[in-house]
Design a protein around this motif. Structure first.
Motif, mmCIF file in Angstrom:
data_model
loop_
_atom_site.group_PDB
_atom_site.id
_atom_site.type_symbol
_atom_site.label_atom_id
_atom_site.label_comp_id
_atom_site.label_asym_id
_atom_site.label_seq_id
_atom_site.Cartn_x
_atom_site.Cartn_y
_atom_site.Cartn_z
ATOM 1 N N ARG A 60 -0.206 16.655 -13.616
ATOM 2 C CA ARG A 60 -1.289 16.155 -12.760
ATOM 3 C C ARG A 60 -2.616 16.509 -13.420
ATOM 4 N NH1 ARG A 60 -1.971 14.174 -7.779
ATOM 5 N NH2 ARG A 60 -3.888 14.653 -6.631
ATOM 6 N N ALA A 61 -3.359 15.496 -13.810
ATOM 7 C CA ALA A 61 -4.638 15.710 -14.493
ATOM 8 C C ALA A 61 -5.598 14.590 -14.119
ATOM 9 C CB ALA A 61 -4.439 15.755 -16.013
ATOM 10 N N LEU A 62 -6.890 14.864 -14.187
ATOM 11 C CA LEU A 62 -7.913 13.839 -14.004
ATOM 12 C C LEU A 62 -8.083 13.147 -15.355
ATOM 13 C CD1 LEU A 62 -9.986 12.624 -12.013
ATOM 14 C CD2 LEU A 62 -11.653 14.260 -12.910
ATOM 15 N N VAL A 63 -7.687 11.874 -15.411
ATOM 16 C CA VAL A 63 -7.575 11.185 -16.689
ATOM 17 C C VAL A 63 -8.639 10.108 -16.799
ATOM 18 C CG1 VAL A 63 -6.059 9.870 -18.207
ATOM 19 C CG2 VAL A 63 -5.101 11.621 -16.709
ATOM 20 N N MET A 64 -9.331 10.120 -17.932
ATOM 21 C CA MET A 64 -10.296 9.082 -18.269
ATOM 22 C C MET A 64 -9.805 8.355 -19.514
ATOM 23 S SD MET A 64 -14.311 9.470 -19.360
ATOM 24 C CE MET A 64 -13.909 9.975 -21.035
ATOM 25 N N PRO A 65 -9.932 7.025 -19.550
ATOM 26 C CA PRO A 65 -9.513 6.302 -20.751
ATOM 27 C C PRO A 65 -10.279 6.772 -21.974
ATOM 28 C CG PRO A 65 -9.863 4.797 -18.937
ATOM 29 C CD PRO A 65 -10.406 6.119 -18.487
ATOM 30 N N LEU A 66 -9.593 6.896 -23.056
ATOM 31 C CA LEU A 66 -10.232 7.346 -24.291
ATOM 32 C C LEU A 66 -11.292 6.345 -24.750
ATOM 33 C CD1 LEU A 66 -9.834 9.833 -26.102
ATOM 34 C CD2 LEU A 66 -8.383 8.447 -27.569
ATOM 35 N N ALA A 67 -11.124 5.070 -24.380
ATOM 36 C CA ALA A 67 -12.089 4.047 -24.783
ATOM 37 C C ALA A 67 -13.451 4.259 -24.126
ATOM 38 C CB ALA A 67 -11.554 2.660 -24.429
ATOM 39 N N ALA A 68 -13.491 5.034 -23.026
ATOM 40 C CA ALA A 68 -14.761 5.272 -22.335
ATOM 41 C C ALA A 68 -15.464 6.530 -22.826
ATOM 42 C CB ALA A 68 -14.523 5.374 -20.830
ATOM 43 N N LEU A 69 -14.829 7.283 -23.705
ATOM 44 C CA LEU A 69 -15.433 8.518 -24.202
ATOM 45 C C LEU A 69 -16.454 8.197 -25.293
ATOM 46 C CD1 LEU A 69 -15.403 11.629 -24.105
ATOM 47 C CD2 LEU A 69 -13.662 11.552 -25.917
ATOM 48 N N ARG A 70 -17.634 8.817 -25.178
ATOM 49 C CA ARG A 70 -18.709 8.582 -26.153
ATOM 50 C C ARG A 70 -18.949 9.832 -26.977
ATOM 51 N NH1 ARG A 70 -21.005 3.779 -24.619
ATOM 52 N NH2 ARG A 70 -20.340 3.092 -22.539
ATOM 53 N N ALA A 71 -19.780 9.678 -27.994
ATOM 54 C CA ALA A 71 -20.072 10.793 -28.890
ATOM 55 C C ALA A 71 -20.614 11.972 -28.103
ATOM 56 C CB ALA A 71 -21.071 10.353 -29.965
ATOM 57 N N GLY A 72 -20.257 13.161 -28.556
ATOM 58 C CA GLY A 72 -20.726 14.353 -27.879
ATOM 59 C C GLY A 72 -19.998 14.642 -26.590
ATOM 60 N N ASP A 73 -18.770 14.133 -26.450
ATOM 61 C CA ASP A 73 -17.978 14.330 -25.230
ATOM 62 C C ASP A 73 -18.786 13.933 -24.003
ATOM 63 O OD1 ASP A 73 -15.930 15.217 -26.784
ATOM 64 O OD2 ASP A 73 -16.204 17.341 -26.362
ATOM 65 N N GLU A 74 -19.261 12.691 -24.030
ATOM 66 C CA GLU A 74 -20.110 12.178 -22.949
ATOM 67 C C GLU A 74 -19.512 10.884 -22.406
ATOM 68 O OE1 GLU A 74 -24.690 12.427 -23.015
ATOM 69 O OE2 GLU A 74 -24.246 10.351 -23.545
ATOM 70 N N ALA A 75 -19.768 10.611 -21.120
ATOM 71 C CA ALA A 75 -19.360 9.359 -20.490
ATOM 72 C C ALA A 75 -20.530 8.795 -19.703
ATOM 73 C CB ALA A 75 -18.161 9.592 -19.573
ATOM 74 N N TRP A 76 -20.602 7.435 -19.634
ATOM 75 C CA TRP A 76 -21.623 6.766 -18.829
ATOM 76 C C TRP A 76 -20.970 6.296 -17.532
ATOM 77 C CZ3 TRP A 76 -24.603 3.245 -22.833
ATOM 78 C CH2 TRP A 76 -25.259 4.078 -23.748
ATOM 79 N N VAL A 77 -21.518 6.791 -16.446
ATOM 80 C CA VAL A 77 -20.956 6.554 -15.125
ATOM 81 C C VAL A 77 -21.861 5.614 -14.339
ATOM 82 C CG1 VAL A 77 -20.141 7.620 -12.981
ATOM 83 C CG2 VAL A 77 -19.915 8.846 -15.172
ATOM 84 N N VAL A 78 -21.282 4.586 -13.717
ATOM 85 C CA VAL A 78 -22.019 3.682 -12.838
ATOM 86 C C VAL A 78 -21.953 4.268 -11.425
ATOM 87 C CG1 VAL A 78 -22.214 1.356 -11.936
ATOM 88 C CG2 VAL A 78 -21.440 1.718 -14.284
ATOM 89 N N HIS A 79 -23.137 4.714 -10.928
ATOM 90 C CA HIS A 79 -23.193 5.362 -9.610
ATOM 91 C C HIS A 79 -24.458 4.923 -8.886
ATOM 92 C CE1 HIS A 79 -22.359 8.404 -6.609
ATOM 93 N NE2 HIS A 79 -23.619 8.857 -6.721
ATOM 94 N N ASP A 80 -24.265 4.458 -7.654
ATOM 95 C CA ASP A 80 -25.393 3.980 -6.833
ATOM 96 C C ASP A 80 -26.202 2.912 -7.557
ATOM 97 O OD1 ASP A 80 -24.670 5.638 -4.792
ATOM 98 O OD2 ASP A 80 -26.048 7.256 -5.350
ATOM 99 N N GLY A 81 -25.519 2.032 -8.285
ATOM 100 C CA GLY A 81 -26.184 0.901 -8.914
ATOM 101 C C GLY A 81 -26.917 1.227 -10.193
ATOM 102 N N ARG A 82 -26.746 2.421 -10.725
ATOM 103 C CA ARG A 82 -27.408 2.786 -11.977
ATOM 104 C C ARG A 82 -26.418 3.491 -12.907
ATOM 105 N NH1 ARG A 82 -32.714 2.002 -12.284
ATOM 106 N NH2 ARG A 82 -33.859 1.605 -10.337
#
Length: 416
Positions: free
Chosen positions: A325-347
């Motif tokens: 059981r783990a919180l899994v994010m697709p590897l394709a969404a991972l960006r440089a510097g172990d960063e992700a861009w999240v769409v939240h509240d329209g931004r």
């Protein structure tokens, strides 16, 4: 103002409002939702089927092959004949050696047997004479002591006993010489020993005309036919010795830190992609092949299927890590510097992540996201800009390329 004059203005206002609303609407961006579930990391590579031991079998004599008793694929028991050489010459040599042995034994019997028996008879006679002389001396000494005979008579009895002792000693020495140390006897014994050795050598040579299986095995290759002239040192048959089947693979040394003895694996053959089976990593070679930068792995099938063949190529996926059981994010969404861009509240928001286990398709998120977050796959819009998440299909992991039908089936087989 009449309705005819108001209606066009109303329609114009509606159109302007629609255009304004459309222009101000956040752009749609492809995104995927972070979810909780199992995560498996596996290492995929090609392997081949191999018996634990294989041997090349050949003849130890030069000769013509009379018969070959096996074909490729045959199972043979230990000691079973594999091929026979023509043995007429070897049988004749054995018969000649046996005849020479019989002749040597007869010569030994003639050289020492009769003389030895005569010497033993002479010794028995000399011993009897000695016993009689000893008894006569004792009687004479008693009579001399009682005064019935003169002392001279006792001297004669003593001399007779000494002569009997000397004769017995000489007869014993002659018997011993003939029995153990006589030159004729030694020569006869040596001739018999040489003849016995010749018989043993001829019998061994005859046995060598039959090539037998060293142990229970399966014939992998047959490189000999009847009538063929063979010589020592040439491999005529290749055997896979009976024993558990192994899967042998070479893996790049950079993956050594992920591999451990006892790890489980899923195996799929190109010819049987719908019949995966399990295996266990049994041994990791202690050295690295310097030329290829690879290390040998040995896996044992849990239940080897009947379709396995020697040297068959297989696709193997070793499970090197697992999270139930783990919180899994697709590897394709991972960006440089172990960063992700999240769409939240329209931004779009940039999030720094703390990551855990990685597979070829997903990564475990330890900190920075929660279940249900939408993470962007594209590069536009940038963080801080407005956006609307639209569910997108994930790209197919590319780690199975170059492995044939087995590689294409591997992702499903390991439960990814």
């Amino acid at each position: 103002m009449t309705m005819r004059r108001v209606l066009p203005w109303a329609l114009l206002l509606l159109a302007v409002a629609a255009v304004t609303w459309w222009a101000s609407r956040p752009p749609a961006v492809p995104a995927v939702q972070v979810q909780t579930g199992p995560l498996v990391r596996s290492l995929q590579f090609s392997a081949r089927v191999a018996a634990q031991s294989r041997v090349d079998v050949g003849a130890t004599l030069t000769g013509r092959v009379a018969t070959v008793a096996v074909r490729e694929g045959d199972e043979v028991a230990a000691g079973a004949p594999l091929l026979r050489l023509e043995d007429d010459e070897a049988r004749a040599a054995l018969a000649q050696a046996e005849a020479q042995l019989a002749q040597a034994r007869a010569a030994r019997e003639g050289a020492g047997g009769s003389r030895l028996r005569a010497a033993e008879a002479q010794l028995a006679q000399a011993e009897a004479q000695r016993v009689a002389a000893l008894a006569d001396r004792q009687r004479t000494a008693d009579l001399v002591a009682r005064g019935f005979l003169s002392p001279a008579r006792d001297d004669e009895a003593a001399r007779a006993l000494a002569v009997a002792d000397a004769q017995a000693a000489a007869a014993r020495a002659q018997r011993d010489a003939l029995a153990t140390r006589g030159s004729e006897r030694v020569q006869a014994d040596a001739a018999v020993a040489a003849a016995e050795a010749a018989v043993a050598a001829a019998r061994a040579r005859l046995m060598q005309t039959v090539v037998r299986a060293p142990t229970a095995a399966r014939v992998l290759q047959r490189a000999v036919e009847p009538g063929q002239i063979v010589q020592p040192g040439r491999a005529l048959l290749t055997l896979a010795l009976a024993g558990p089947v192994e899967l042998v693979a070479q893996v790049d040394e950079r993956f050594l830190d992920e591999l451990r003895v006892g790890q489980t694996a899923t195996v799929v053959a190109d010819a049987f992609p719908r019949e995966p089976f399990g295996a266990t990593l049994q041994r990791i070679a202690p050295r690295v092949d310097a030329q290829r930068g690879a290390v040998d792995l040995h896996l044992r099938p849990e239940a080897a299927p009947p379709f396995l063949r020697e040297d068959m190529t297989l696709a193997v996926a070793v499970v090197t890590a697992r999270r139930d059981r783990a919180l899994v994010m697709p590897l394709a969404a991972l960006r440089a510097g172990d960063e992700a861009w999240v769409v939240h509240d329209g931004r779009v928001n940039a999030r720094r992540l703390k990551l855990g286990l990685r597979s070829d398709a997903g990564v475990e998120v330890l900190e920075g996201l929660v279940e249900g977050d939408w993470v962007m796959l594209g590069d536009q819009p940038a963080p801080g800009q407005r956006a609307q998440a639209v569910a997108a299909a994930l790209p197919t992991p590319g780690s199975t390329g170059g492995m044939g039908a087995a590689g294409a089936a591997m992702t499903q087989a390991i439960g990814r």
